[in-house]
Every structure is written in C-alpha cells, then in structure tokens.
Design an enzyme around this catalytic site. Structure first.
Site, PDB file in Angstrom:
ATOM      1  N   CYS A  61       0.819  -1.212   0.000  1.00 15.66           N
ATOM      2  CA  CYS A  61       0.000   0.000   0.000  1.00 15.66           C
ATOM      3  C   CYS A  61       0.853   1.262   0.000  1.00 15.66           C
ATOM      4  O   CYS A  61       1.708   1.436   0.877  1.00 15.66           O
ATOM      5  CB  CYS A  61      -0.907  -0.021   1.234  1.00 15.66           C
ATOM      6  SG  CYS A  61      -1.777   1.525   1.534  1.00 15.66           S
ATOM      7  N   TYR A 192      -5.461   6.600  -8.950  1.00 14.67           N
ATOM      8  CA  TYR A 192      -6.658   5.828  -8.627  1.00 14.67           C
ATOM      9  C   TYR A 192      -7.863   6.351  -9.402  1.00 14.67           C
ATOM     10  O   TYR A 192      -8.742   5.581  -9.808  1.00 14.67           O
ATOM     11  CB  TYR A 192      -6.938   5.888  -7.124  1.00 14.67           C
ATOM     12  CG  TYR A 192      -6.006   5.039  -6.310  1.00 14.67           C
ATOM     13  CD1 TYR A 192      -6.330   3.731  -5.980  1.00 14.67           C
ATOM     14  CD2 TYR A 192      -4.780   5.538  -5.873  1.00 14.67           C
ATOM     15  CE1 TYR A 192      -5.470   2.944  -5.240  1.00 14.67           C
ATOM     16  CE2 TYR A 192      -3.904   4.754  -5.138  1.00 14.67           C
ATOM     17  CZ  TYR A 192      -4.255   3.459  -4.814  1.00 14.67           C
ATOM     18  OH  TYR A 192      -3.398   2.674  -4.097  1.00 14.67           O
TER      19      TYR A 192
END
Length: 352
Positions: A61, A192
């Site tokens: 992450c 994203y």
C-alpha cells in the site's frame, strides 16, 4: 471522530460495496478517518508512549509505505513496533497471513478488522492501512494516514534517533503543505481516479490532470534535487511512494500510459535517487505491490494474473542527481540498516 456512514472506499484496504472498486463516473475517495491523534499531551486520550502502539501496514500500500519510510528515517523502530499484513485482502480486511499461524504475534489477531471492531463494533468503513493500534486495549487509535506521518515528525521527537532528519521543518511547512495538496489531488489519488474511473470522460479528465501535474513536477525538479528546500522532506516521501509503483502497476493496470516513469527523465532520476537513499528503497517490496493490485482488483483484472515484468535492475542505474547539490538528511545522518525482522525479501527487490 467518524463521519456519517458511506459506501466503503478503497484506501489500502476498504473496497466498494460487493468487493468492487469501479463505479459509474468519477472515483471519489472516502476521506473520513478515525481522526484521534497520538500527541505529547495526550489530548485525545492517546499520549506518546514508547512501546504502547503498533503500526499496522502492508508493504503493498502506498499510503502505508509513507509511514514505513518516515518511521525508519526517524529511527522509531523501537518506540513503535510494526505489524505487516500480507499483500492481498478480501472485502472484510487485511490479514496477518505472513505471521506464524496467521496471527500477529503482538496483537494476537488474524485480521486488522478485529482492532477496528474492538473500538467501534459497528465500524462502517473500509478496514484500512496504515493504522496505529493501542496494544493494551487492542483498539485502533487512528487511521488518519496523512496526519499520522506528520505526528511522527512533530510529536515523537523525544524518541527520534540521533541524527534523525527534519522531515517537516517549521519554516517550510506552508510550502510542504501546498505541494502535498497538489500531489495528493493529481498524482497520489490521481492514479486511482484513472484506474477506478467508471466512464471514458472521468478517465480522460483524471489522466490529463495526472500527466499535467507530472510535467509540472518534472519542471520543478529539473533544477533542484528535492521538492521543497535542499533536503528530503515529507513531500518527497509522499511523491516517492506513488512513483515507485508507477511502472509496475499504474502504467498498465490503471491505464496511466502516456509514458512510463522510466521514460520521464527528470522524475525517473529523482525516483532512483530516493530509491537508493537508505530508508526508501529498502522498504519496497515489488512482489507485494504487484500481487496486491493485480490479484485484488478483480473488476479491473478478472483473471488475477500478475505480470512478470518490469525489469527492476534499472532502479540501480546512475541518476547523477548529486550534481544539483542538496543534502539528503540535512545536518542529520542516514538511518542504519533495517532490523533483521523488517527486511524485505531479497528476491522482491533489486537492493540485494
């Protein structure tokens, strides 16, 4: 502390309703977090106390990677222990499947979800990393990742290692905050917004913002070694964790494909400079990064097939950024090698 109930959003953990990431139109990140802070004065009930807290992360992450880097640069390994979740998760939670018996040895839990539910039995959002857990109660103290890294710099100073750098120096904070806001909107979150766009229009708008900002960053960094001032700051940490994932993941998987990072000369040299700086590249697990994105995002990659490439050896080619001057750690020193139990598998990184 927590806002209203909303659909879970992806941020190093939570995914959309039904395990989906892509929705119609533009991707909107849920930015409601557990905003209690760990401070010197303990104003929110969580005082700075070495040994009391455990930082839960996944090396996959980018948001958690920030905390791993900052903790390491500041030398807080002994003050704040670290729980590392595996690279994949389901709709419920990150799991500690890398540990013996699939259970974190300090918290005694199999899923990070258990620490969230210990504090909020009805917690309505994604179970995200990074999170800091209060070990005595087993409850998550905070998952406000943006504030967390700044607090490591400003609230934990008594426990920094000798020679720790100033990552958030007071005289540069306004400029750091301004740069961070732009980088978050267009780059950190921008990739994203490309990858999870649910329409052509939303994708193309995000794509344009992303590459316009990357061009702007390239121009800024053409004449200076670091983003703000002549030393590494929080701004460099935040940009690096996106750049290091660009070619392995974002270029193909998220359709951020105008150019690879390795085809953008200034940003590529800048990223390699940081990668070979102690505390940066030695936190990167490319295997975990690729497995997370390609295996978990099944509405984007239904087969779950993980690409073999790209070649990682080019991360170690000369970058020549030293010619711009700058002092990576200012008046401080590089961090020592990571503790043996926190070292990345040598097979997963070119730094061997």
């Amino acid at each position: 502390m927590m806002g209203r109930r909303t659909t879970w959003r992806h941020l190093g953990g939570g995914m959309g309703e039904g395990g989906k990431y892509v929705e119609q139109g533009e991707f909107n990140r849920d930015q409601n977090y557990i905003t209690t802070r760990i401070t010197v004065d303990g104003r929110d009930g969580y005082p700075v106390e070495p040994g009391r807290y455990r930082l839960a992360v996944s090396r996959a992450c980018p948001w958690a990677n920030r905390l791993i880097i900052v903790r390491r640069l500041l030398g807080l390994e002994e003050a704040i222990s670290m729980a590392v979740a595996g690279p994949t998760h389901d709709a419920r939670s990150w799991t500690f499947d890398l540990d013996p018996d699939g259970r974190d040895p300090v918290l005694g839990i199999e899923r990070l979800q258990q620490a969230y539910f210990a504090r909020y039995p009805d917690y309505p959002r994604g179970i995200t990393v990074p999170a800091i857990v209060d070990v005595p109660t087993g409850q998550v103290a905070t998952n406000d990742y943006s504030r967390m890294s700044l607090d490591l710099s400003t609230q934990w100073t008594a426990h920094h290692r000798p020679g720790a750098p100033q990552l958030y120096p007071e005289h540069l904070r306004n400029e750091i905050d301004e740069v961070n806001a732009l980088v978050f909107r267009d780059v950190n979150n921008g990739v994203y917004q490309c990858g999870f766009a649910g329409s052509q229009e939303a994708y193309e708008k995000a794509y344009q913002r992303l590459f316009d900002r990357l061009d702007w960053l390239g121009e800024r960094l053409a004449g200076q070694r670091y983003l703000v001032g002549d030393t590494i700051t929080e701004a460099d940490v935040r940009l690096f964790t996106t750049l290091v994932r660009f070619d392995p993941v974002y270029h193909g998987h998220f359709k951020c494909n105008r150019q690879k990072l390795s085809e953008m000369p200034v940003l590529w040299a800048y990223a390699r400079d940081l990668f070979t700086t102690p505390g940066f590249g030695d936190t990167i697990d490319f295997d975990h990064i690729k497995r997370h994105y390609y295996e978990v995002h099944r509405d984007i990659n239904p087969t779950g097939v993980v690409p073999v490439g790209p070649d990682l050896s080019n991360w170690l080619t000369p970058h020549d950024r030293e010619s711009l001057g700058g002092r990576p750690f200012g008046d401080g020193t590089p961090p020592p090698s990571p503790p043996p139990d926190e070292r990345v598998d040598p097979a997963h990184t070119p730094l061997r």
